[in-house]
Scaffold this motif. Structure first.
Motif, PDB file in Angstrom:
ATOM      1  N   ARG A  11      92.665  48.462  -5.964  1.00 27.79           N
ATOM      2  CA  ARG A  11      91.509  49.160  -6.507  1.00 27.79           C
ATOM      3  C   ARG A  11      91.802  50.658  -6.535  1.00 27.79           C
ATOM      4  O   ARG A  11      91.514  51.388  -5.596  1.00 27.79           O
ATOM      5  CB  ARG A  11      90.285  48.851  -5.631  1.00 27.79           C
ATOM      6  CG  ARG A  11      89.029  49.445  -6.165  1.00 27.79           C
ATOM      7  CD  ARG A  11      87.853  49.050  -5.302  1.00 27.79           C
ATOM      8  NE  ARG A  11      86.749  49.902  -5.663  1.00 27.79           N
ATOM      9  CZ  ARG A  11      85.521  49.493  -5.763  1.00 27.79           C
ATOM     10  NH1 ARG A  11      85.212  48.260  -5.500  1.00 27.79           N
ATOM     11  NH2 ARG A  11      84.565  50.330  -6.095  1.00 27.79           N
ATOM     12  N   GLY A  42      76.625  47.249 -19.460  1.00 30.72           N
ATOM     13  CA  GLY A  42      77.460  48.142 -18.660  1.00 30.72           C
ATOM     14  C   GLY A  42      77.673  49.483 -19.333  1.00 30.72           C
ATOM     15  O   GLY A  42      77.329  49.687 -20.498  1.00 30.72           O
ATOM     16  N   SER A 136      81.582  45.906 -18.134  1.00 26.68           N
ATOM     17  CA  SER A 136      80.420  45.050 -17.879  1.00 26.68           C
ATOM     18  C   SER A 136      80.022  44.935 -16.417  1.00 26.68           C
ATOM     19  O   SER A 136      78.866  44.685 -16.122  1.00 26.68           O
ATOM     20  CB  SER A 136      80.625  43.673 -18.494  1.00 26.68           C
ATOM     21  OG  SER A 136      81.833  43.109 -18.078  1.00 26.68           O
ATOM     22  N   ASN A 137      80.943  45.119 -15.494  1.00 24.46           N
ATOM     23  CA  ASN A 137      80.567  45.099 -14.081  1.00 24.46           C
ATOM     24  C   ASN A 137      80.691  46.486 -13.454  1.00 24.46           C
ATOM     25  O   ASN A 137      80.981  46.628 -12.271  1.00 24.46           O
ATOM     26  CB  ASN A 137      81.381  44.055 -13.306  1.00 24.46           C
ATOM     27  CG  ASN A 137      82.885  44.295 -13.388  1.00 24.46           C
ATOM     28  OD1 ASN A 137      83.362  45.114 -14.174  1.00 24.46           O
ATOM     29  ND2 ASN A 137      83.636  43.565 -12.575  1.00 24.46           N
ATOM     30  N   SER A 138      80.428  47.517 -14.262  1.00 24.53           N
ATOM     31  CA  SER A 138      80.558  48.908 -13.788  1.00 24.53           C
ATOM     32  C   SER A 138      79.586  49.219 -12.661  1.00 24.53           C
ATOM     33  O   SER A 138      79.918  49.967 -11.744  1.00 24.53           O
ATOM     34  CB  SER A 138      80.378  49.890 -14.943  1.00 24.53           C
ATOM     35  OG  SER A 138      79.131  49.720 -15.574  1.00 24.53           O
ATOM     36  N   VAL A 139      78.393  48.646 -12.692  1.00 33.07           N
ATOM     37  CA  VAL A 139      77.410  48.909 -11.629  1.00 33.07           C
ATOM     38  C   VAL A 139      77.896  48.314 -10.313  1.00 33.07           C
ATOM     39  O   VAL A 139      77.917  48.983  -9.277  1.00 33.07           O
ATOM     40  CB  VAL A 139      76.019  48.362 -12.018  1.00 33.07           C
ATOM     41  CG1 VAL A 139      75.044  48.462 -10.856  1.00 33.07           C
ATOM     42  CG2 VAL A 139      75.473  49.117 -13.220  1.00 33.07           C
ATOM     43  N   GLU A 140      78.330  47.040 -10.364  1.00 34.22           N
ATOM     44  CA  GLU A 140      78.786  46.362  -9.142  1.00 34.22           C
ATOM     45  C   GLU A 140      79.989  47.058  -8.504  1.00 34.22           C
ATOM     46  O   GLU A 140      80.117  47.103  -7.291  1.00 34.22           O
ATOM     47  CB  GLU A 140      79.156  44.900  -9.430  1.00 34.22           C
ATOM     48  CG  GLU A 140      78.011  44.028  -9.855  1.00 34.22           C
ATOM     49  CD  GLU A 140      77.693  44.067 -11.357  1.00 34.22           C
ATOM     50  OE1 GLU A 140      76.891  43.241 -11.786  1.00 34.22           O
ATOM     51  OE2 GLU A 140      78.229  44.922 -12.088  1.00 34.22           O
ATOM     52  N   LEU A 141      80.879  47.587  -9.328  1.00 35.03           N
ATOM     53  CA  LEU A 141      82.088  48.233  -8.814  1.00 35.03           C
ATOM     54  C   LEU A 141      81.954  49.754  -8.707  1.00 35.03           C
ATOM     55  O   LEU A 141      82.930  50.431  -8.404  1.00 35.03           O
ATOM     56  CB  LEU A 141      83.290  47.883  -9.696  1.00 35.03           C
ATOM     57  CG  LEU A 141      83.699  46.411  -9.713  1.00 35.03           C
ATOM     58  CD1 LEU A 141      84.943  46.219 -10.578  1.00 35.03           C
ATOM     59  CD2 LEU A 141      83.962  45.894  -8.306  1.00 35.03           C
ATOM     60  N   SER A 142      80.768  50.273  -8.980  1.00 33.59           N
ATOM     61  CA  SER A 142      80.541  51.730  -8.963  1.00 33.59           C
ATOM     62  C   SER A 142      81.572  52.452  -9.826  1.00 33.59           C
ATOM     63  O   SER A 142      82.180  53.434  -9.405  1.00 33.59           O
ATOM     64  CB  SER A 142      80.569  52.264  -7.528  1.00 33.59           C
ATOM     65  OG  SER A 142      79.545  51.687  -6.769  1.00 33.59           O
TER      66      SER A 142
END
Length: 164
Positions: A11, A42, A136-142
């Motif tokens: 990451r 996202g 699309s998962n930008s919120v979950e991964l900050s």
């Protein structure tokens, strides 16, 4: 960071983003479809293209090729999911204006050619040819894209995505 990146965390916090096509980079708020402009799928950006050659915006594995060929999904090493959507409502064209150059499961580098789109056919059908890139998962991964807006050349670096 280790030699050649070995021994580092998967990451990362600074990853390159390439322009998906020649044209003008614009904020998602300017996209005519509220699903994108309200960032429902996202965070991201869009390109008002001047050419139909569409490039991978990031390095990752192809995880989705829409049956109507209007979108390609990718997953980066860090788990960030990227959707590249070719025009608005272009699913209605059943793949007619698109020629896909990648396969599901293929690793592609940022700037690699994904698709060739016939922009004339999209416009002739009365549809918007704006290319949208969302994380699309930008919120979950900050995750937060930092993009240079304005004129761009497809495949060239236009920014980075930062993971907090």
């Amino acid at each position: 960071m280790g030699l050649f990146g070995f021994g580092t965390k998967k990451r990362g916090n600074d990853l390159s983003i390439c322009a998906p096509a020649d044209g003008d980079i614009v904020d998602l708020i300017k996209v005519a479809d509220p699903i994108f402009s309200q960032r429902t799928l996202g965070d991201g950006f869009a390109v008002e293209p001047t050419d139909g050659v569409i490039f991978a915006p990031v390095t990752g594995v192809v995880t989705l090729i829409a049956t109507t060929q209007h979108a390609v999904g990718m997953r980066m090493d860090n788990g960030l999911e990227v959707l590249v959507h070719f025009g608005l409502d272009t699913y209605k064209l059943n793949g007619e204006p698109f020629r896909i150059h990648v396969k599901h499961g293929q690793l592609v580098k940022g700037g690699h050619r994904l698709v060739t789109a016939n922009l004339g056919k999209i416009k002739a059908a009365g549809l918007d040819d704006t290319i949208v890139v969302t994380f699309s998962n930008s919120v979950e991964l900050s995750a937060r894209p930092e993009i240079q807006y304005g004129p761009c050349l497809g495949g060239r670096r236009i920014g980075r995505v930062v993971l907090n």
